[in-house]
Design a protein around this motif. Structure first.
Motif, mmCIF file in Angstrom:
data_model
loop_
_atom_site.group_PDB
_atom_site.id
_atom_site.type_symbol
_atom_site.label_atom_id
_atom_site.label_comp_id
_atom_site.label_asym_id
_atom_site.label_seq_id
_atom_site.Cartn_x
_atom_site.Cartn_y
_atom_site.Cartn_z
ATOM 1 N N LYS A 31 0.997 3.719 -3.279
ATOM 2 C CA LYS A 31 0.455 5.077 -3.160
ATOM 3 C C LYS A 31 1.527 6.124 -3.438
ATOM 4 O O LYS A 31 1.261 7.165 -4.059
ATOM 5 N N ASN B 159 0.834 -1.218 0.000
ATOM 6 C CA ASN B 159 0.000 0.000 0.000
ATOM 7 C C ASN B 159 0.863 1.261 0.000
ATOM 8 O O ASN B 159 0.602 2.213 -0.741
ATOM 9 N N GLU C 167 -8.079 1.847 -4.385
ATOM 10 C CA GLU C 167 -8.618 2.981 -5.146
ATOM 11 C C GLU C 167 -8.327 2.822 -6.637
ATOM 12 O O GLU C 167 -9.174 3.096 -7.485
ATOM 13 N N TYR C 168 -7.119 2.354 -6.931
ATOM 14 C CA TYR C 168 -6.741 2.139 -8.335
ATOM 15 C C TYR C 168 -7.626 1.076 -8.976
ATOM 16 O O TYR C 168 -8.103 1.233 -10.109
ATOM 17 N N CYS D 110 -2.363 6.851 -5.487
ATOM 18 C CA CYS D 110 -3.577 6.345 -4.837
ATOM 19 C C CYS D 110 -3.287 4.940 -4.329
ATOM 20 O O CYS D 110 -2.284 4.329 -4.697
ATOM 21 N N THR D 111 -4.138 4.430 -3.447
ATOM 22 C CA THR D 111 -3.941 3.088 -2.906
ATOM 23 C C THR D 111 -4.301 2.050 -3.958
ATOM 24 O O THR D 111 -5.023 2.359 -4.930
#
Length: 549
Positions: free
Chosen positions: A530, A526, A539-540, A535-536
């Motif tokens: 990020k 993570n 989220e991706y 982004c995490t």
């Protein structure tokens, strides 16, 4: 941890001494009914044969034949048993939704059965083991506790067999959840039951080895050795290869943590030899891993490097034998500790020189103060450089349709042009040689994919490239403006992005993507992802799903 009853219940589904359905034995018997019975018996026999021979597809095919006959003629108990077998088939194929569907169908059909029915307890024992396999521990515990209640309706060997299976699963769950007190309570129950059953020496030896493993994981190294030795006593001259190798592994690792390195070397070497001869990939992998640590502790650096390489190869071999769920469960317990070990050696060497400490205490204080000041400014400089590198790394990863190799090549070319203009970046390596080394590194990264090994070291890659550590580091810095960790992480993040685009990974958790990309843990995955992508991973993946829709 070895679960020696995970599939034993499968055999019960065929061996239960129950009549499939009644036949009237008189001169006017129904020829059609006998034909149905013969067909069921025929396909059951073929499915058992396929299962024992490792022919999984044959097992599934003949089980479906039995199910079709059972559904056509409304043979409830036959249908329940066959649904259990089909659930096992899908479970072995990693089709866990289908397996669960079959178990649910079987459970609905079994609702009419009395609590005293052995078929009912067989079904719930299989369901409990299934929940344990997919790591749904809450449902696994509830189901196995129900099995223990149902076991009270039975007597003798059947009752013990079922209780042993249930206690074994509950003990494994408690151990996996680090609830060692509860695990040891279940182990004690198991110990008492196994001692009361004849011809159970192998299971008892395996149990002691499991207890040793739990003590080792909990830091109780002396108890781990004690239980491991008890397992070896039970084994004696018997050829319980897996139990013997496991016991010696636990003893060896415990001696390592007790800093009795020579004893650790003896037991681990013996366990490794057994594992290689028996083809036990997991124990082979674990012994190489800890032999590397022991050799390093004994200052046998060359031997430690050899064992580390053997561990990497054994790890790949072991991962190939696992199902996808087992790959999720498989956790990398050994983090790269080379820097920490080196620091420990320096501290020990320093502390042994007591006379120098007393004589030079004033100098030492001055050196420490100077080191603190130097470290402070060095960290500021590194932070500044990392900030600059981060901006460049994000540029690398923004264009998702361009290969990482092409991106790195462009960056190297850009840096080369900048250096030619500024003429302020000095390197001891001629530009022509830089190009050759750069291509060698990129080719090796593409072909061997060392970044997929979460424990890869800079020294390992340098040796594989036939380059010195200093030369390799200088090429990375000069040609790509990267240190080793940031360079490796670029490849890992790119691999993770490719996996998240792969539809086959949609059903797996993010941790699977992390492991399969070369990261050793979810937090590090993570953090790095990020940092480079902005982004995490979750989220991706969500953004990707929205775009796809």
């Amino acid at each position: 941890m070895f679960n020696f009853f995970s599939y034993i219940i499968f055999l019960f589904s065929f061996l239960l001494p129950k009549t499939v359905f009644s036949i009237t034995y008189n001169i006017h018997y129904d020829q059609k009914e006998i034909s149905v019975k013969d067909s069921v018996a025929k396909y059951k026999k073929l499915s058992i044969k396929s299962y024992r021979e490792g022919d999984l597809e044959g097992f599934g095919y003949y089980s479906n034949k039995v199910l079709a006959i059972a559904e056509k003629h409304n043979l409830r108990e036959v249908k329940i048993r066959t649904l259990i077998n089909l659930a096992i088939y899908h479970q072995r194929k990693d089709a866990y939704k289908k397996a669960l569907t079959n178990y649910i169908k079987a459970e609905k059909l079994a609702s009419y059965l009395k609590d005293s029915s052995y078929l009912k307890i067989t079904l719930h024992a299989n369901i409990g083991n299934f929940y344990y396999k997919i790591e749904d521990y809450d449902n696994a515990k509830l189901t196995m506790k129900k099995v223990l209640k149902l076991a009270n309706y039975h007597k003798g060997k059947k009752k013990k067999q079922v209780k042993i299976s249930a206690f074994n699963t509950l003990a494994n769950i408690a151990s996996d959840e680090k609830n060692y007190k509860e695990a040891f309570n279940y182990y004690n129950e198991l110990k008492a039951m196994l001692k009361s059953v004849e011809n159970n020496t192998q299971k008892l030896a395996t149990l002691y080895s499991n207890i040793a493993a739990s003590y080792r994981e909990n830091g109780g190294y002396k108890e781990a050795i004690k239980n491991g030795e008890e397992a070896l006593k039970i084994i004696g001259k018997e050829k319980y290869i897996e139990a013997e190798a496991s016991a010696k592994l636990n003893i060896g690792v415990s001696y390592y943590y007790l800093k009795e390195f020579k004893k650790a070397l003896s037991f681990l070497s013996s366990a490794n030899k057994i594992a290689i001869e028996d083809g036990s990939f997991e124990i082979k992998m674990k012994t190489h891993k800890h032999l590397a640590k022991v050799q390093e502790a004994l200052n046998n650096i060359d031997e430690a490097l050899k064992e580390q390489k053997k561990y990497t190869i054994a790890r790949e071999e072991y991962l190939k034998t696992l199902t996808n769920t087992q790959r999720l469960k498989f956790e990398n317990e050994s983090i790269n500790k080379s820097i920490e070990i080196s620091h420990q050696k320096e501290r020990i060497t320093f502390l042994n020189k007591e006379k120098i400490i007393y004589v030079a205490i004033g100098i030492l204080l001055f050196v420490l103060f100077s080191a603190f000041v130097f470290s402070y400014y060095k960290k500021r400089k590194i932070y500044k450089n990392d900030t600059t590198l981060l901006k460049g790394d994000k540029v690398f990863l923004e264009n998702e349709n361009e290969l990482l190799r092409n991106k790195l090549t462009k960056i190297a070319l850009s840096l080369k042009e900048q250096n030619n203009i500024k003429k302020n970046k000095k390197s001891s390596i001629p530009i022509e040689e830089q190009e050759l080394y750069k291509e060698r590194i990129l080719n090796y990264m593409d072909a061997s994919k060392p970044y997929l090994d979460s424990e890869i070291k800079q020294l390992d890659v340098a040796k594989a490239l036939n380059m010195s550590l200093h030369l390799f580091s200088e090429i990375l810095n000069t040609c790509f403006e990267q240190n080793f960790n940031s360079f490796i992480n670029l490849y890992r993040v790119e691999k993770a992005k490719l996996l998240m685009k792969d539809p086959r990974y949609d059903k797996y958790k993010i941790i699977t993507v992390a492991y399969d990309s070369g990261f050793s843990s979810k937090p590090s995955f993570n953090r790095v992802f990020k940092k480079l992508v902005g982004c995490t991973p979750t989220e991706y993946q969500n953004k990707k799903d929205v775009i796809t829709k």
